[in-house]
Write a protein that holds these residues in place. Structure first.
Motif, mmCIF file in Angstrom:
data_model
loop_
_atom_site.group_PDB
_atom_site.id
_atom_site.type_symbol
_atom_site.label_atom_id
_atom_site.label_comp_id
_atom_site.label_asym_id
_atom_site.label_seq_id
_atom_site.Cartn_x
_atom_site.Cartn_y
_atom_site.Cartn_z
ATOM 1 N N THR A 81 28.254 3.613 -14.287
ATOM 2 C CA THR A 81 27.298 3.133 -15.083
ATOM 3 C C THR A 81 27.247 4.033 -16.373
ATOM 4 O OG1 THR A 81 25.622 2.169 -13.441
ATOM 5 C CG2 THR A 81 24.897 2.497 -15.528
ATOM 6 N N GLN A 82 27.386 5.248 -15.892
ATOM 7 C CA GLN A 82 27.433 6.460 -17.221
ATOM 8 C C GLN A 82 28.811 6.173 -17.849
ATOM 9 O OE1 GLN A 82 24.977 8.609 -17.682
ATOM 10 N NE2 GLN A 82 26.328 8.956 -19.565
ATOM 11 N N GLN A 83 29.817 5.696 -17.455
ATOM 12 C CA GLN A 83 30.874 5.541 -18.237
ATOM 13 C C GLN A 83 30.656 4.428 -19.263
ATOM 14 O OE1 GLN A 83 34.329 5.235 -15.802
ATOM 15 N NE2 GLN A 83 34.529 7.373 -15.631
ATOM 16 N N VAL A 84 29.931 3.171 -18.692
ATOM 17 C CA VAL A 84 29.866 1.822 -19.513
ATOM 18 C C VAL A 84 28.792 2.368 -20.506
ATOM 19 C CG1 VAL A 84 28.597 -0.192 -19.375
ATOM 20 C CG2 VAL A 84 30.055 0.486 -17.647
ATOM 21 N N SER A 85 27.821 3.158 -20.252
ATOM 22 C CA SER A 85 26.946 3.574 -21.336
ATOM 23 C C SER A 85 27.610 4.408 -22.315
ATOM 24 C CB SER A 85 25.833 4.422 -20.669
ATOM 25 O OG SER A 85 24.994 5.198 -21.595
ATOM 26 N N GLU A 86 28.507 5.262 -22.070
ATOM 27 C CA GLU A 86 29.072 5.937 -23.180
ATOM 28 C C GLU A 86 29.905 5.077 -23.969
ATOM 29 O OE1 GLU A 86 31.215 9.514 -21.582
ATOM 30 O OE2 GLU A 86 29.627 9.813 -20.121
ATOM 31 N N ILE A 87 30.689 3.970 -23.237
ATOM 32 C CA ILE A 87 31.632 3.219 -23.925
ATOM 33 C C ILE A 87 30.656 2.454 -25.060
ATOM 34 C CG2 ILE A 87 32.995 1.048 -23.815
ATOM 35 C CD1 ILE A 87 33.885 2.377 -20.967
ATOM 36 N N LEU A 88 29.767 1.929 -24.516
ATOM 37 C CA LEU A 88 28.762 1.127 -25.407
ATOM 38 C C LEU A 88 28.160 1.829 -26.496
ATOM 39 C CD1 LEU A 88 27.181 -1.517 -22.997
ATOM 40 C CD2 LEU A 88 29.364 -1.797 -24.375
ATOM 41 N N LYS A 89 27.712 2.837 -26.190
ATOM 42 C CA LYS A 89 26.930 3.590 -27.484
ATOM 43 C C LYS A 89 28.151 4.088 -28.272
ATOM 44 C CE LYS A 89 24.810 8.120 -28.161
ATOM 45 N NZ LYS A 89 24.461 9.647 -27.373
ATOM 46 N N TYR A 90 29.389 4.408 -27.892
ATOM 47 C CA TYR A 90 30.510 4.435 -29.048
ATOM 48 C C TYR A 90 30.926 3.275 -29.669
ATOM 49 C CZ TYR A 90 35.046 5.994 -30.954
ATOM 50 O OH TYR A 90 35.939 6.317 -32.092
ATOM 51 N N CYS A 91 31.083 2.085 -29.142
ATOM 52 C CA CYS A 91 31.393 0.914 -29.599
ATOM 53 C C CYS A 91 30.165 0.424 -30.726
ATOM 54 C CB CYS A 91 31.693 -0.052 -28.532
ATOM 55 S SG CYS A 91 33.148 0.087 -27.673
#
Length: 506
Positions: A94-104
């Motif tokens: 979930t943390q990786q998904v969070s970082e990806i979406l924040k960046y995008c």
């Protein structure tokens, strides 16, 4: 004439081999943007620096950038739509998904969430160059509580694997699909998949107890719950069930699994008309009651799709209509007696012409194959327009002969099958290849016809890319406006699965 067997061990086929057979086709559909004349949104184009940053989040083993590796993720299962994404990301947490979406979100890069990519409305593949955010690596089952029946897992768990694991605990998944060998539970929830046993277990709005969801800006929403009764304010989970990844990315699911049935029986029946199908369904409800778990209708043209392409034969003679009825209970002798009493009544009254029954594993699997193979089997005709509608039972089959007359020789076949127990018809119009001529004959007519019966243009497959502009046939303007407001609030930059669900003219 009824035949039967007496031994039962539960076993189901997977979708993988059938899906692989269809995917081996060398036909690559034209780009979605060209076929459907779609205009790209004002999103950033991904740069090499973006790829470097995203790789640093997921690791080099969880990013695909080679065009040959990415291509299968750009094309939907039925080979109807195709995007041209350059990047597939496979986060593990979930943390990786969070970082990806924040960046995008900060960069205004569009994202296409993708599970098993078994959808039928173009909702799980990009339309343009959106980054594909796959749940394939998020497949951990965290807990299975055999006492409460609650399962908590990541969204990338394959439905069939979940079924196998909960069966070991004496439980069953409340959802069963022909695509369960490939589909992911997160995708099932995102599309509010119905499946073969909704008649018995209801839809996912009732079975899903809670979710973990990541918003477009990377915010993690912990909406998980292990209780059926949790009456604490707004039930926010329902916003994301059926929203097809447009409001948030589902990372975890908490779902209630009932006790597995100890006695299962299947009957396959032949009938001469749709009127007899309705009468048989009514009789089944009256006489089978609480053990009735599935009731499917198949017309002759549909059955041909699951026999000829796979060199399979029907267990009974040829009839215009067929029904597949399943019972699930706890006492084998009691259930068998009820089923045979029902069938004897149906045959003696003349509404059923022939049938076979079984509770033996292999024979049940073979009968269910007849239903589950229809969808991939019809693709052997070439291209297929697929529609998933809810209509009143009295008019359930009306659109099939009407459509057959409308498209005439342009179609290879027009057929209908589906969940008679849920008023859900799967209408198929196949042809050698997609043409604008037949497309304009089929749409929007199919939706206008459905609307005239006060039905739903989508019963269980979702809206995806193919249906947004037809939502007006099932939703009032006020409801559509509210949906748009919710989208703008939760995803102000519109990066999550753009061009899907909401009408593009809004």
């Amino acid at each position: 004439m009824l035949s039967g067997s007496s031994q039962f061990v539960m076993s189901w086929t997977t979708w993988r081999s059938i899906r692989r057979l269809c995917s081996n086709s060398k036909h690559i559909p034209e780009l979605t943007k060209d076929r459907y004349q779609v205009k790209r949104g004002k999103f950033a184009e991904i740069s090499n620096q973006d790829i470097t940053t995203l790789e640093s989040i997921v690791g080099k083993n969880h990013i695909l950038i080679d065009p040959d590796d990415v291509q299968p993720y750009n094309i939907d299962f039925i080979r109807c739509v195709r995007g041209y994404s350059r990047v597939v990301l496979k986060p593990k947490s979930t943390q990786q998904v969070s970082e990806i979406l924040k960046y995008c979100n900060n960069r205004k890069i569009a994202v296409c969430p993708q599970g098993g990519n078994t959808g039928l409305v173009g909702g799980s593949v990009p339309v343009f160059d959106e980054i594909i955010l796959s749940t394939q690596a998020m497949d951990n089952i965290e807990t299975i509580d055999e006492i409460s029946g609650v399962v908590v897992c990541q969204s990338g768990c394959i439905l069939e694997r979940l079924e196998e694991k909960v069966n070991e605990k004496g439980l069953c998944m409340p959802l069963d699909l022909g695509a369960k060998g490939s589909c992911h539970i997160g995708g099932n929830v995102s599309t509010n998949a119905g499946g073969l046993r909704l008649l018995r277990y209801g839809n996912l709005h009732g079975s899903v107890l809670g979710l973990e969801v990541v918003k477009a800006d990377g915010t993690i929403l912990d909406l998980l719950s292990n209780f059926k009764k949790d009456n604490t304010g707004y039930h926010l989970k329902h916003l994301f069930i059926g929203s097809e990844g447009t409001l948030g990315f589902i990372t975890k699911v908490s779902i209630f699994c009932p006790a597995a049935s100890k006695a299962i029986n299947v009957a396959f029946l032949g009938l001469e008309s749709y009127d007899k199908v309705m009468k048989t369904f009514l009789l089944a409800k009256q006489q089978l009651g609480e053990i009735l778990s599935s009731c499917e209708m198949i017309d002759a043209q549909s059955l041909e799709c699951s026999t000829k392409p796979f060199n399979h034969t029907s267990p009974i003679a040829d009839y215009p209509f067929y029904m597949l009825i399943e019972t699930s209970g706890s006492r084998a002798e009691h259930d068998e007696e009820k089923l045979h009493d029902f069938l004897n009544c149906a045959i003696n009254s003349g509404i059923v012409l022939d049938g076979t029954t079984t509770n033996e594993s292999r024979k049940m699997r073979d009968i269910w194959f007849l239903r589950e193979r229809i969808a991939p089997g019809i693709l052997h005709d070439g291209f297929c327009f697929k529609y998933d509608i809810s209509v009143p039972l009295k008019q359930f089959y009306d659109i099939v002969p009407v459509m057959e007359k409308r498209v005439g020789s342009l179609a290879t076949r027009v057929c209908g099958y589906g969940h008679i127990g849920d008023s859900n018809l799967h209408l198929n119009v196949s042809c050698p290849e997609f043409t604008q001529e037949i497309y304009k004959l089929v749409e929007p007519f199919v939706y206008e016809f459905t609307s005239s019966l006060k039905g739903s243009i989508s019963a269980e497959h979702g809206i995806g890319f193919l249906k947004p502009n037809y939502l007006k046939y099932s939703k009032k303007p006020e409801a559509l406006s509210l949906m748009l407001e919710m989208k703008k609030m939760l995803d102000p930059h519109g990066i999550l699965n753009p061009y899907k669900v909401l009408p593009r003219e809004l």
